[in-house]
Design an enzyme around this catalytic site. Structure first.
Site, PDB file in Angstrom:
ATOM      1  N   GLU A   1      19.776  13.253  23.378  1.00 57.48           N
ATOM      2  CA  GLU A   1      21.092  13.826  23.749  1.00 57.48           C
ATOM      3  C   GLU A   1      22.145  12.726  23.852  1.00 57.48           C
ATOM      4  O   GLU A   1      21.946  11.736  24.567  1.00 57.48           O
ATOM      5  CB  GLU A   1      20.965  14.573  25.087  1.00 57.48           C
ATOM      6  CG  GLU A   1      22.252  15.270  25.491  1.00 57.48           C
ATOM      7  CD  GLU A   1      22.080  16.179  26.715  1.00 57.48           C
ATOM      8  OE1 GLU A   1      20.980  16.749  26.899  1.00 57.48           O
ATOM      9  OE2 GLU A   1      23.045  16.306  27.474  1.00 57.48           O
TER      10      GLU A   1
ATOM     11  N   LYS B   1      19.086  19.996  35.829  1.00 57.20           N
ATOM     12  CA  LYS B   1      18.820  19.614  34.432  1.00 57.20           C
ATOM     13  C   LYS B   1      19.513  18.288  34.119  1.00 57.20           C
ATOM     14  O   LYS B   1      18.965  17.419  33.439  1.00 57.20           O
ATOM     15  CB  LYS B   1      19.300  20.720  33.487  1.00 57.20           C
ATOM     16  CG  LYS B   1      18.890  20.533  32.032  1.00 57.20           C
ATOM     17  CD  LYS B   1      19.861  19.732  31.206  1.00 57.20           C
ATOM     18  CE  LYS B   1      19.434  19.650  29.740  1.00 57.20           C
ATOM     19  NZ  LYS B   1      20.307  18.800  28.938  1.00 57.20           N
TER      20      LYS B   1
ATOM     21  N   ASP C   1       3.920  11.442  32.001  1.00 58.93           N
ATOM     22  CA  ASP C   1       3.844  12.886  31.745  1.00 58.93           C
ATOM     23  C   ASP C   1       5.098  13.542  32.316  1.00 58.93           C
ATOM     24  O   ASP C   1       5.153  13.891  33.502  1.00 58.93           O
ATOM     25  CB  ASP C   1       2.563  13.429  32.406  1.00 58.93           C
ATOM     26  CG  ASP C   1       2.364  14.913  32.148  1.00 58.93           C
ATOM     27  OD1 ASP C   1       3.301  15.586  31.684  1.00 58.93           O
ATOM     28  OD2 ASP C   1       1.247  15.399  32.439  1.00 58.93           O
TER      29      ASP C   1
ATOM     30  N   HIS D   1      31.588  13.689  25.010  1.00 62.11           N
ATOM     31  CA  HIS D   1      30.568  14.053  24.022  1.00 62.11           C
ATOM     32  C   HIS D   1      31.117  14.048  22.606  1.00 62.11           C
ATOM     33  O   HIS D   1      30.373  13.973  21.650  1.00 62.11           O
ATOM     34  CB  HIS D   1      30.073  15.481  24.294  1.00 62.11           C
ATOM     35  CG  HIS D   1      28.916  15.531  25.233  1.00 62.11           C
ATOM     36  ND1 HIS D   1      28.277  16.686  25.561  1.00 62.11           N
ATOM     37  CD2 HIS D   1      28.281  14.562  25.904  1.00 62.11           C
ATOM     38  CE1 HIS D   1      27.303  16.432  26.398  1.00 62.11           C
ATOM     39  NE2 HIS D   1      27.293  15.152  26.640  1.00 62.11           N
TER      40      HIS D   1
HETATM   41  C1  MEV Z   1      24.013  18.418  30.154  1.00 59.95           C
HETATM   42  O1  MEV Z   1      22.865  17.992  29.468  1.00 59.95           O
HETATM   43  C2  MEV Z   1      23.876  18.179  31.644  1.00 59.95           C
HETATM   44  C3  MEV Z   1      25.013  18.750  32.505  1.00 59.95           C
HETATM   45  O2  MEV Z   1      25.164  20.144  32.222  1.00 59.95           O
HETATM   46  C4  MEV Z   1      24.617  18.554  33.942  1.00 59.95           C
HETATM   47  C5  MEV Z   1      25.495  19.263  34.936  1.00 59.95           C
HETATM   48  O3  MEV Z   1      26.110  20.294  34.591  1.00 59.95           O
HETATM   49  O4  MEV Z   1      25.554  18.784  36.088  1.00 59.95           O
HETATM   50  C6  MEV Z   1      26.324  18.096  32.201  1.00 59.95           C
END
Ligand code: MEV
Length: 383
Positions: free
Chosen positions: A40, A224, A240, A338
């Site tokens: 990513e 995430k 792992d 990004h």
């Molecule tokens: C993207 O991979 C991760 C984010 O969505 C985390 C977040 O929203 O805090 C930017």
């Protein structure tokens, strides 16, 4: 390739990922270069940038608890659950001794079975049952093999003592006796961005966190982002990552409500203060950490000496990643950062290579239109 063939089955090749090195990490007054394997865009840059902010304020303070894992033994077919529980606890020493016979090497290194806990689970779709927890110190290993071997070895003894039938004998990934936690404090003024003063940014970060504290829809995304950083280091070091992912999300839901793994607040001196805590079952010996040549190099680059030290750096990376994401989301949004890499990926997908890919990407960023069809048009025009 022959190495890969020994690691898995039906191997036809290996699958590469970009490997970056995150910089600026200072954890417990030590500097670290942090290898991160991730596809990513922006993750490595974001971690490095947040680490720089934290570094200027003294760095991360992190701590990993001892390396205790839990192995579960499920016992069915019992009439007197409290009685069976007491019988097992009365035989604790014998059970621990049998568990310790299974891995003399780990025991020699100071690891091995530490405790036995017995839970009555009164309501399940299959009726009441007992669950034995073997608490096992894995030292510098992740420990799944050691724990699984030990619980399998204990099963006949558990049946003999209780008269019940053992079904599951397996490690729990909710490794809540093997926690890693990190804390970072950044002076608010260092957070200024996008025409907003630092105080405003700090307050926005705390408000953004507030939603993840109570709302599973936001908490899943928030966590995430944390795992973006954590998984990348886990993969680079041959650990792992599914085990740590499973533990992280189960831990996030431990109150019954799935919540943020981190917290953010502003202290009385005006610093933005973040904390992160999650189970961190990682190793520096055994498994892929030992046989994957890249993992060996990654561990050497980091210079970590113990699994606990690795866990401390990893949890700091998770907190840095979370800070970077929240700061971007609470200000300019994440798309601007990004955009350039995304545009380059689009240009490459449209067939551009080398300089042409850079030119096509730059034009799309300028036009603020980053789409495959536009990239294809530009490749046609510019090549
Ligand atoms: C993207 O991979 C991760 C984010 O969505 C985390 C977040 O929203 O805090 C930017």
């Amino acid at each position: 390739m022959s190495q890969a063939d020994r690691m898995s089955e039906n191997v036809v090749g290996t699958f590469g990922l970009p490997l970056g090195i995150a910089v600026n990490f200072r954890v417990n007054r030590r500097d670290y270069l942090v290898p991160m394997a991730i596809e990513e865009p922006s993750v490595v840059a974001a971690a490095s940038h947040a680490a720089k902010l934290v570094r200027a304020a003294g760095g991360f303070v992190a701590e990993a608890s001892s390396s205790l894992m839990i192995g579960q033994i499920q016992v069915l077919g019992l009439d007197d659950l409290p009685g069976s529980r007491l019988s097992l606890l009365a035989e604790r020493e014998r059970l621990l001794a049998v568990a310790n016979e299974q891995d003399p090497v780990l025991v020699g290194l100071g690891g091995g079975a530490r405790d036995l806990q017995v839970r009555i689970v009164p309501e399940t779709p299959a009726g009441p049952m007992l669950v034995v927890h073997l608490i096992y110190d894995c030292r510098d290993a992740m420990g799944a093999n050691a724990v699984n071997t030990a619980v399998e070895a204990l099963a006949p003894l558990v049946e003999e003592i209780t008269g019940g039938q053992v079904l599951l004998r397996i490690l729990s990934n909710l490794a809540d006796k093997r926690l890693a936690r990190a804390r970072a404090a950044v002076p608010a003024e260092a957070l200024a961005l996008d025409g907003l003063d630092g105080q405003e940014v700090a307050e926005r970060i705390v408000d953004a966190y507030a939603l993840a504290a109570v709302d599973p829809y936001r908490a899943a995304t928030h966590n995430k982002g944390i795992m973006n950083g954590i998984d990348a280091v886990l993969i680079a070091t041959g650990n792992d990552w599914r085990a740590v992912e499973a533990g992280a999300h189960a831990y996030a839901a431990r109150s019954g409500l799935y919540q943020s793994l981190s917290t953010w607040d502003i202290d009385s001196d005006g610093n933005l203060v973040g904390t992160l805590e999650l189970p961190m079952a990682v190793g520096i010996v055994g498994g892929a950490t030992k046989v994957h040549p890249g993992a060996q190099v990654a561990l050497r680059v980091m210079g970590v000496q113990t699994a606990q030290e690795l866990a401390e750096v990893i949890v700091a990376v998770g907190l840095a990643q979370n800070l970077a994401a929240l700061r971007a989301l609470a200000t300019e949004g994440i798309q601007r950062g990004h955009m350039e890499l995304h545009a380059r990926n689009m240009a490459v997908a449209a067939g551009a290579r080398g300089d042409l890919a850079d030119k096509v990407a730059a034009r799309m960023v300028e036009e603020r239109v980053i789409r495959l069809d536009r990239a294809e048009e530009l490749v046609g025009e510019m090549s």
